[in-house]
Design a protein around this motif. Sequence first.
Motif, PDB file in Angstrom:
ATOM      1  N   HIS A  14      52.644  35.937  35.432  1.00 47.84           N
ATOM      2  CA  HIS A  14      51.876  35.424  36.581  1.00 47.84           C
ATOM      3  C   HIS A  14      51.120  36.504  37.328  1.00 47.84           C
ATOM      4  N   LYS A  15      51.806  37.633  37.531  1.00 46.76           N
ATOM      5  CA  LYS A  15      51.204  38.709  38.329  1.00 46.76           C
ATOM      6  C   LYS A  15      49.861  39.139  37.710  1.00 46.76           C
ATOM      7  N   PHE A  16      49.871  39.393  36.397  1.00 46.75           N
ATOM      8  CA  PHE A  16      48.655  39.827  35.706  1.00 46.75           C
ATOM      9  C   PHE A  16      47.544  38.783  35.889  1.00 46.75           C
ATOM     10  N   CYS A  17      47.908  37.506  35.662  1.00 47.11           N
ATOM     11  CA  CYS A  17      46.892  36.443  35.751  1.00 47.11           C
ATOM     12  C   CYS A  17      46.333  36.343  37.167  1.00 47.11           C
ATOM     13  N   ASN A  18      47.207  36.457  38.167  1.00 44.68           N
ATOM     14  CA  ASN A  18      46.744  36.331  39.554  1.00 44.68           C
ATOM     15  C   ASN A  18      45.792  37.465  39.936  1.00 44.68           C
ATOM     16  N   VAL A  19      46.128  38.673  39.492  1.00 46.15           N
ATOM     17  CA  VAL A  19      45.248  39.809  39.812  1.00 46.15           C
ATOM     18  C   VAL A  19      43.877  39.607  39.152  1.00 46.15           C
ATOM     19  N   MET A  20      43.887  39.167  37.900  1.00 42.19           N
ATOM     20  CA  MET A  20      42.606  38.981  37.184  1.00 42.19           C
ATOM     21  C   MET A  20      41.767  37.902  37.860  1.00 42.19           C
ATOM     22  N   LYS A  21      42.432  36.856  38.302  1.00 41.28           N
ATOM     23  CA  LYS A  21      41.733  35.735  38.943  1.00 41.28           C
ATOM     24  C   LYS A  21      41.079  36.188  40.250  1.00 41.28           C
ATOM     25  N   GLU A  22      41.842  36.933  41.026  1.00 40.41           N
ATOM     26  CA  GLU A  22      41.341  37.436  42.306  1.00 40.41           C
ATOM     27  C   GLU A  22      40.175  38.413  42.078  1.00 40.41           C
ATOM     28  N   TYR A  23      40.341  39.266  41.067  1.00 46.02           N
ATOM     29  CA  TYR A  23      39.297  40.253  40.774  1.00 46.02           C
ATOM     30  C   TYR A  23      37.995  39.551  40.386  1.00 46.02           C
ATOM     31  N   GLU A  24      38.148  38.567  39.515  1.00 46.42           N
ATOM     32  CA  GLU A  24      36.986  37.796  39.041  1.00 46.42           C
ATOM     33  C   GLU A  24      36.266  37.138  40.223  1.00 46.42           C
ATOM     34  N   LYS A  25      37.049  36.553  41.126  1.00 49.93           N
ATOM     35  CA  LYS A  25      36.473  35.856  42.292  1.00 49.93           C
ATOM     36  C   LYS A  25      35.702  36.845  43.190  1.00 49.93           C
ATOM     37  N   GLU A  26      36.311  37.957  43.472  1.00 51.60           N
ATOM     38  CA  GLU A  26      35.676  38.934  44.367  1.00 51.60           C
ATOM     39  C   GLU A  26      34.461  39.595  43.708  1.00 51.60           C
ATOM     40  N   MET A  27      34.583  39.856  42.409  1.00 48.88           N
ATOM     41  CA  MET A  27      33.464  40.491  41.696  1.00 48.88           C
ATOM     42  C   MET A  27      32.266  39.549  41.608  1.00 48.88           C
ATOM     43  N   LYS A  28      32.548  38.269  41.459  1.00 52.31           N
ATOM     44  CA  LYS A  28      31.450  37.298  41.377  1.00 52.31           C
ATOM     45  C   LYS A  28      30.649  37.315  42.683  1.00 52.31           C
ATOM     46  N   LYS A  29      31.374  37.422  43.804  1.00 54.18           N
ATOM     47  CA  LYS A  29      30.682  37.478  45.108  1.00 54.18           C
ATOM     48  C   LYS A  29      29.816  38.731  45.192  1.00 54.18           C
ATOM     49  N   LEU A  30      30.401  39.858  44.751  1.00 56.49           N
ATOM     50  CA  LEU A  30      29.648  41.114  44.818  1.00 56.49           C
ATOM     51  C   LEU A  30      28.431  41.060  43.877  1.00 56.49           C
ATOM     52  N   ALA A  31      28.628  40.482  42.691  1.00 56.92           N
ATOM     53  CA  ALA A  31      27.505  40.386  41.745  1.00 56.92           C
ATOM     54  C   ALA A  31      26.374  39.556  42.371  1.00 56.92           C
ATOM     55  N   GLY A  32      26.721  38.462  43.060  1.00 58.24           N
ATOM     56  CA  GLY A  32      25.707  37.624  43.717  1.00 58.24           C
ATOM     57  C   GLY A  32      24.946  38.415  44.777  1.00 58.24           C
ATOM     58  N   LYS A  33      25.692  39.184  45.536  1.00 59.24           N
ATOM     59  CA  LYS A  33      25.066  39.999  46.587  1.00 59.24           C
ATOM     60  C   LYS A  33      24.097  41.030  45.978  1.00 59.24           C
ATOM     61  N   LEU A  34      24.571  41.690  44.909  1.00 55.00           N
ATOM     62  CA  LEU A  34      23.720  42.687  44.254  1.00 55.00           C
ATOM     63  C   LEU A  34      22.483  42.035  43.646  1.00 55.00           C
ATOM     64  N   MET A  35      22.667  40.826  43.111  1.00 57.46           N
ATOM     65  CA  MET A  35      21.526  40.105  42.522  1.00 57.46           C
ATOM     66  C   MET A  35      20.431  39.898  43.567  1.00 57.46           C
ATOM     67  N   TRP A  36      20.829  39.423  44.756  1.00 60.99           N
ATOM     68  CA  TRP A  36      19.816  39.180  45.800  1.00 60.99           C
ATOM     69  C   TRP A  36      19.123  40.461  46.214  1.00 60.99           C
ATOM     70  N   LEU A  37      19.897  41.513  46.348  1.00 60.42           N
ATOM     71  CA  LEU A  37      19.294  42.784  46.763  1.00 60.42           C
ATOM     72  C   LEU A  37      18.336  43.309  45.680  1.00 60.42           C
ATOM     73  N   ILE A  38      18.783  43.235  44.438  1.00 56.22           N
ATOM     74  CA  ILE A  38      17.964  43.774  43.340  1.00 56.22           C
ATOM     75  C   ILE A  38      16.699  42.928  43.145  1.00 56.22           C
ATOM     76  N   LEU A  39      16.887  41.592  43.140  1.00 58.95           N
ATOM     77  CA  LEU A  39      15.706  40.729  42.970  1.00 58.95           C
ATOM     78  C   LEU A  39      14.796  40.846  44.189  1.00 58.95           C
ATOM     79  N   GLY A  40      15.417  40.971  45.364  1.00 64.77           N
ATOM     80  CA  GLY A  40      14.627  41.155  46.599  1.00 64.77           C
ATOM     81  C   GLY A  40      13.771  42.411  46.498  1.00 64.77           C
ATOM     82  N   SER A  41      14.318  43.443  45.871  1.00 67.47           N
ATOM     83  CA  SER A  41      13.564  44.689  45.760  1.00 67.47           C
ATOM     84  C   SER A  41      12.362  44.530  44.821  1.00 67.47           C
ATOM     85  N   LEU A  42      12.387  43.459  44.025  1.00 67.47           N
ATOM     86  CA  LEU A  42      11.245  43.172  43.142  1.00 67.47           C
ATOM     87  C   LEU A  42      10.299  42.164  43.802  1.00 67.47           C
ATOM     88  N   GLY A  43      10.635  41.765  45.020  1.00 69.00           N
ATOM     89  CA  GLY A  43       9.808  40.782  45.738  1.00 69.00           C
ATOM     90  C   GLY A  43      10.053  39.357  45.287  1.00 69.00           C
TER      91      GLY A  43
END
Length: 372
Positions: free
Chosen positions: A159-188
Amino acid sequence: MPSRASDSMRAQPVYFHHKQLDLSRVKKLPDSHAWTTAPPKDDYPRGELLNVETVPVVDLADKNAQDLLGHACRTWGVFQVKNHGISKNLLEEIESAGKGLFSLPMHQKLKAARSPEGVSGYGVARISSFFPKLMWSEGFTIVGSPLEHARQLWPHDYHKFCNVMKEYEKEMKKLAGKLMWLILGSLGVTEEEVKWASPKGAFEGGNAAIQLNSYPACPEPDRAMGLAAHTDSTILTILHQNNTSGLQVLRDGGAGWVTVPPLPGALVVNIGDLLHILSNGLYPSVLHRAVVNRTRHRFSVAYLYGPPSGVTISPLQKLVDQGRPPLYRPVTWTEYLGTKAKHFDKALSLVRVCAPLNGFGDANDHQSVTVG
Ligand SMILES: C=C1C[C@]23C[C@@]1(O)CC[C@H]2[C@@]12CCC[C@@](C)(C(=O)O1)[C@H]2[C@@H]3C(=O)O
Ligand SMILES: O=C(O)CCC(=O)C(=O)O
Ligand SMILES: [Fe+2]
């Protein structure tokens, strides 16, 4: 058309002809792992002495973050981010989950071996089949739920391994979305111009894989290769490395291979081939590799972020006009992964329809790729 993330990434059968060696027990570099064109010794101290430029570090809390990221994408294809919102605790947890996995006995790890047609599980680097020598590393890939593999690895305590992976995936997805907006924003580019950003919004529909990498200490690091030079087939990759250096990026026109030093709390972001295509070549994917060292065991965790299954990626309308024709044809991630699995460093050129305006080839066409 694949309907699930795992299906989207399965189009890449790789067959292994080699037995997995327990690298942490090997005292002498076997011929199977001895590369003839060895990576040079750590370039970082040399770079520092010569005052060579270093990979940009961007503070996401900086009001100029968008412009700074745009500049880093155009000039380096890689940068480190600070103030990214991923807690220190979560980074420590994922690192220790990875260490726990790789420290299991080999016969146990092999219970979760990646199948030849599969994408998830334990094994050698997928790109191994393109090289005459094996790499000094082992990996574990997670697409979707790691439950089945975790049960095989720790029948009573998964369980511990699965829970950590799930949490990591969730948080990384948010960060990836944020980076996407910034990067695409930089292209106008605005939200309305990227259909797959919604309806979920914030690029929540994107697909991803988590890749845990382990590079044991190596008796002859100068003749070994941790992970051979490659570009990622992603839009972007977010990488956490432990406190041991090893990641290098190729900087054309002078500095050569430049080490990306581990900075406490910072995360590395690599531009992948799909962002190269989306940006019509303005933000080139970065060629990178991992080298190993004699005394320290290195770990890294890559969050490989791409578009939803079935979405075709092509140069953004805004970046195309009569003077700048689209350089790449539309591809889905599944199709691109299939092309990469078959043709490796030729994949980007194979989806190119026009010669690049600047007269240079794609990042993948670098002549200096080490081949063994
Ligand atoms: C989504 C993916 C990208 C990847 C292939 C995969 O299906 C899962 C593992 C990824 C990885 C990680 C190490 C380097 C790399 C080239 C590889 O062999 O496996 C990448 C793949 C990629 O970006 O093409
Ligand atoms: O371990 C590293 O620093 C590089 C890993 C990497 O390139 C990958 O997982 O795609
Ligand atoms: Fe990579």
